[in-house]
Scaffold this motif. Structure first.
Motif, PDB file in Angstrom:
ATOM      1  N   ALA A  36       0.890  -1.333  -0.581  1.00 41.62           N
ATOM      2  CA  ALA A  36      -0.057   0.391  -0.107  1.00 41.62           C
ATOM      3  C   ALA A  36       0.662   1.070  -0.073  1.00 41.62           C
ATOM      4  CB  ALA A  36      -0.970  -0.090   1.855  1.00 41.62           C
ATOM      5  N   GLY A  37       1.890   1.541   1.195  1.00 47.21           N
ATOM      6  CA  GLY A  37       3.089   2.298   0.840  1.00 47.21           C
ATOM      7  C   GLY A  37       3.475   2.972  -0.833  1.00 47.21           C
ATOM      8  N   LEU A  38       3.646   1.407  -1.356  1.00 42.24           N
ATOM      9  CA  LEU A  38       4.677   1.756  -2.857  1.00 42.24           C
ATOM     10  C   LEU A  38       2.600   1.820  -3.653  1.00 42.24           C
ATOM     11  CD1 LEU A  38       6.925  -1.269  -3.060  1.00 42.24           C
ATOM     12  CD2 LEU A  38       7.315   1.577  -2.933  1.00 42.24           C
ATOM     13  N   ALA A  39       1.843   1.849  -3.170  1.00 38.94           N
ATOM     14  CA  ALA A  39       0.763   1.562  -4.256  1.00 38.94           C
ATOM     15  C   ALA A  39       0.216   2.844  -4.639  1.00 38.94           C
ATOM     16  CB  ALA A  39       0.142   0.981  -3.974  1.00 38.94           C
ATOM     17  N   TYR A  40       0.068   3.695  -3.447  1.00 37.92           N
ATOM     18  CA  TYR A  40      -0.637   5.393  -3.324  1.00 37.92           C
ATOM     19  C   TYR A  40       1.292   6.003  -4.010  1.00 37.92           C
ATOM     20  CZ  TYR A  40      -0.451   9.696  -1.759  1.00 37.92           C
ATOM     21  OH  TYR A  40      -1.111  11.303  -1.386  1.00 37.92           O
ATOM     22  N   PRO A  41       2.846   6.080  -4.400  1.00 38.06           N
ATOM     23  CA  PRO A  41       2.988   7.327  -4.568  1.00 38.06           C
ATOM     24  C   PRO A  41       2.530   6.374  -7.067  1.00 38.06           C
ATOM     25  CG  PRO A  41       3.845   6.093  -3.408  1.00 38.06           C
ATOM     26  CD  PRO A  41       2.598   5.971  -3.706  1.00 38.06           C
ATOM     27  N   GLY A  42       3.357   4.987  -6.692  1.00 35.06           N
ATOM     28  CA  GLY A  42       3.530   4.222  -8.060  1.00 35.06           C
ATOM     29  C   GLY A  42       1.605   4.255  -8.475  1.00 35.06           C
ATOM     30  N   LEU A  43       0.562   3.784  -8.456  1.00 36.04           N
ATOM     31  CA  LEU A  43      -0.250   3.245  -8.745  1.00 36.04           C
ATOM     32  C   LEU A  43      -1.019   5.018  -9.356  1.00 36.04           C
ATOM     33  CD1 LEU A  43      -1.810   0.706  -7.128  1.00 36.04           C
ATOM     34  CD2 LEU A  43      -1.116   0.617  -9.568  1.00 36.04           C
ATOM     35  N   THR A  44      -1.129   5.911  -8.953  1.00 37.91           N
ATOM     36  CA  THR A  44      -1.515   6.974  -9.348  1.00 37.91           C
ATOM     37  C   THR A  44      -0.681   7.593 -10.237  1.00 37.91           C
ATOM     38  OG1 THR A  44      -1.674   7.871  -6.512  1.00 37.91           O
ATOM     39  CG2 THR A  44      -1.835  10.054  -7.520  1.00 37.91           C
ATOM     40  N   LEU A  45       0.758   7.946 -10.128  1.00 30.92           N
ATOM     41  CA  LEU A  45       1.791   8.084 -11.393  1.00 30.92           C
ATOM     42  C   LEU A  45       0.918   7.333 -12.389  1.00 30.92           C
ATOM     43  CD1 LEU A  45       4.811   8.635  -9.291  1.00 30.92           C
ATOM     44  CD2 LEU A  45       3.216  10.644 -10.321  1.00 30.92           C
ATOM     45  N   LEU A  46       0.917   6.059 -12.327  1.00 30.60           N
ATOM     46  CA  LEU A  46       0.747   5.568 -13.486  1.00 30.60           C
ATOM     47  C   LEU A  46      -0.906   5.430 -14.037  1.00 30.60           C
ATOM     48  CD1 LEU A  46       1.263   2.803 -15.879  1.00 30.60           C
ATOM     49  CD2 LEU A  46       0.507   1.341 -13.416  1.00 30.60           C
ATOM     50  N   GLY A 104       5.031  13.444   1.701  1.00 29.15           N
ATOM     51  CA  GLY A 104       5.918  13.407   0.999  1.00 29.15           C
ATOM     52  C   GLY A 104       5.617  13.132  -0.993  1.00 29.15           C
ATOM     53  N   CYS A 105       4.643  12.342  -0.871  1.00 31.45           N
ATOM     54  CA  CYS A 105       4.229  11.458  -1.987  1.00 31.45           C
ATOM     55  C   CYS A 105       3.144  12.722  -2.175  1.00 31.45           C
ATOM     56  CB  CYS A 105       4.011  10.624  -1.753  1.00 31.45           C
ATOM     57  SG  CYS A 105       5.087   8.987  -1.576  1.00 31.45           S
ATOM     58  N   SER A 106       2.350  13.795  -1.304  1.00 28.82           N
ATOM     59  CA  SER A 106       1.857  13.985  -1.539  1.00 28.82           C
ATOM     60  C   SER A 106       1.968  15.172  -2.227  1.00 28.82           C
ATOM     61  CB  SER A 106       0.781  14.819  -0.353  1.00 28.82           C
ATOM     62  OG  SER A 106      -0.192  13.607  -0.269  1.00 28.82           O
ATOM     63  N   LEU A 107       3.059  16.478  -1.893  1.00 33.89           N
ATOM     64  CA  LEU A 107       3.464  17.674  -2.574  1.00 33.89           C
ATOM     65  C   LEU A 107       4.156  16.972  -3.946  1.00 33.89           C
ATOM     66  CD1 LEU A 107       6.061  18.353  -0.184  1.00 33.89           C
ATOM     67  CD2 LEU A 107       4.229  19.240   0.190  1.00 33.89           C
ATOM     68  N   LEU A 108       4.240  15.667  -4.395  1.00 37.15           N
ATOM     69  CA  LEU A 108       4.714  16.098  -5.309  1.00 37.15           C
ATOM     70  C   LEU A 108       3.091  15.171  -6.357  1.00 37.15           C
ATOM     71  CD1 LEU A 108       7.150  14.752  -7.873  1.00 37.15           C
ATOM     72  CD2 LEU A 108       6.057  12.467  -7.233  1.00 37.15           C
ATOM     73  N   LEU A 109       2.517  14.468  -5.995  1.00 30.86           N
ATOM     74  CA  LEU A 109       1.254  14.103  -6.878  1.00 30.86           C
ATOM     75  C   LEU A 109       0.247  15.026  -6.534  1.00 30.86           C
ATOM     76  CD1 LEU A 109       1.194  10.493  -5.348  1.00 30.86           C
ATOM     77  CD2 LEU A 109       1.807  11.214  -7.485  1.00 30.86           C
ATOM     78  N   GLY A 110      -0.374  15.887  -5.389  1.00 34.31           N
ATOM     79  CA  GLY A 110      -0.793  17.115  -5.874  1.00 34.31           C
ATOM     80  C   GLY A 110      -0.754  17.999  -7.052  1.00 34.31           C
ATOM     81  N   PRO A 111       0.376  18.482  -7.169  1.00 35.35           N
ATOM     82  CA  PRO A 111       0.803  19.230  -8.030  1.00 35.35           C
ATOM     83  C   PRO A 111       0.338  18.291  -9.486  1.00 35.35           C
ATOM     84  CG  PRO A 111       1.929  19.873  -6.217  1.00 35.35           C
ATOM     85  CD  PRO A 111       1.166  18.324  -5.818  1.00 35.35           C
ATOM     86  N   MET A 112       1.464  17.529  -9.514  1.00 33.17           N
ATOM     87  CA  MET A 112       0.777  16.592 -10.704  1.00 33.17           C
ATOM     88  C   MET A 112      -0.392  16.799 -11.877  1.00 33.17           C
ATOM     89  SD  MET A 112       3.732  13.959 -10.653  1.00 33.17           S
ATOM     90  CE  MET A 112       3.800  13.358 -12.898  1.00 33.17           C
ATOM     91  N   GLY A 113      -1.105  16.136 -10.211  1.00 31.95           N
ATOM     92  CA  GLY A 113      -2.583  15.607 -10.537  1.00 31.95           C
ATOM     93  C   GLY A 113      -2.966  17.456 -11.200  1.00 31.95           C
ATOM     94  N   TRP A 114      -2.754  18.466  -9.926  1.00 33.60           N
ATOM     95  CA  TRP A 114      -3.778  19.502 -10.156  1.00 33.60           C
ATOM     96  C   TRP A 114      -3.214  20.190 -11.108  1.00 33.60           C
ATOM     97  CZ3 TRP A 114      -8.311  21.381  -8.647  1.00 33.60           C
ATOM     98  CH2 TRP A 114      -8.710  22.912  -8.912  1.00 33.60           C
ATOM     99  N   LEU A 115      -1.941  20.524 -11.473  1.00 33.85           N
ATOM    100  CA  LEU A 115      -1.516  21.138 -12.502  1.00 33.85           C
ATOM    101  C   LEU A 115      -1.051  20.477 -14.004  1.00 33.85           C
ATOM    102  CD1 LEU A 115       1.008  23.815 -10.564  1.00 33.85           C
ATOM    103  CD2 LEU A 115      -1.042  24.102 -11.142  1.00 33.85           C
ATOM    104  N   GLY A 116      -0.682  19.485 -13.495  1.00 35.83           N
ATOM    105  CA  GLY A 116      -0.872  18.423 -14.911  1.00 35.83           C
ATOM    106  C   GLY A 116      -2.133  18.485 -16.672  1.00 35.83           C
TER     107      GLY A 116
END
Length: 125
Positions: A36-46, A104-116
């Protein structure tokens, strides 16, 4: 088919992040593992890659912005709990590593989804 698979990956990634956060706070009896720890950033990015990049329509990009906002919300909860715990205002058993990971993951994933997600400009003439 890629859009459906990408959407599923985003949902599973966000679910993993939510369960990790709730578990770290002791709000659930679930005990997520390292997957689950790897799935949060990994699956969200995928999911972002499969869901957003091939899509050029506004509704899908708005869904991506919503998932980015959910990632930011998870990050805000994690850091708020960490700060409140360090001030002695909030006490709970357990470590803080999971909350730092979510933050930490949210600092990357949030802006990627919002601004991307670039919503196309209207082409009215």
């Amino acid at each position: 088919m890629l859009l459906a698979f990408g959407a599923l990956m985003v949902v599973l990634g966000l679910l993993s992040g939510g369960v990790l956060t709730a578990s770290a706070l002791g709000a659930t009896a679930l005990e997520p593992g390292w997957t689950a720890g790897l799935a949060y950033p990994g699956l969200t990015l995928l999911g972002y890659g499969l869901f957003v990049i091939p899509a050029n329509d506004g509704p899908i990009q708005w869904l991506t912005r919503a998932s980015g906002a959910l990632c930011l919300l998870l990050g805000m909860v994690a850091i708020a709990v960490l700060v409140l715990r360090s001030l002695g205002i909030l006490a709970f058993d357990g470590g803080t590593l999971t909350l730092w990971w979510i933050f930490g993951c949210s600092l990357l994933l949030g802006p990627m989804g919002w601004l991307g997600a670039r919503v196309p400009a209207s082409t009215s003439r």
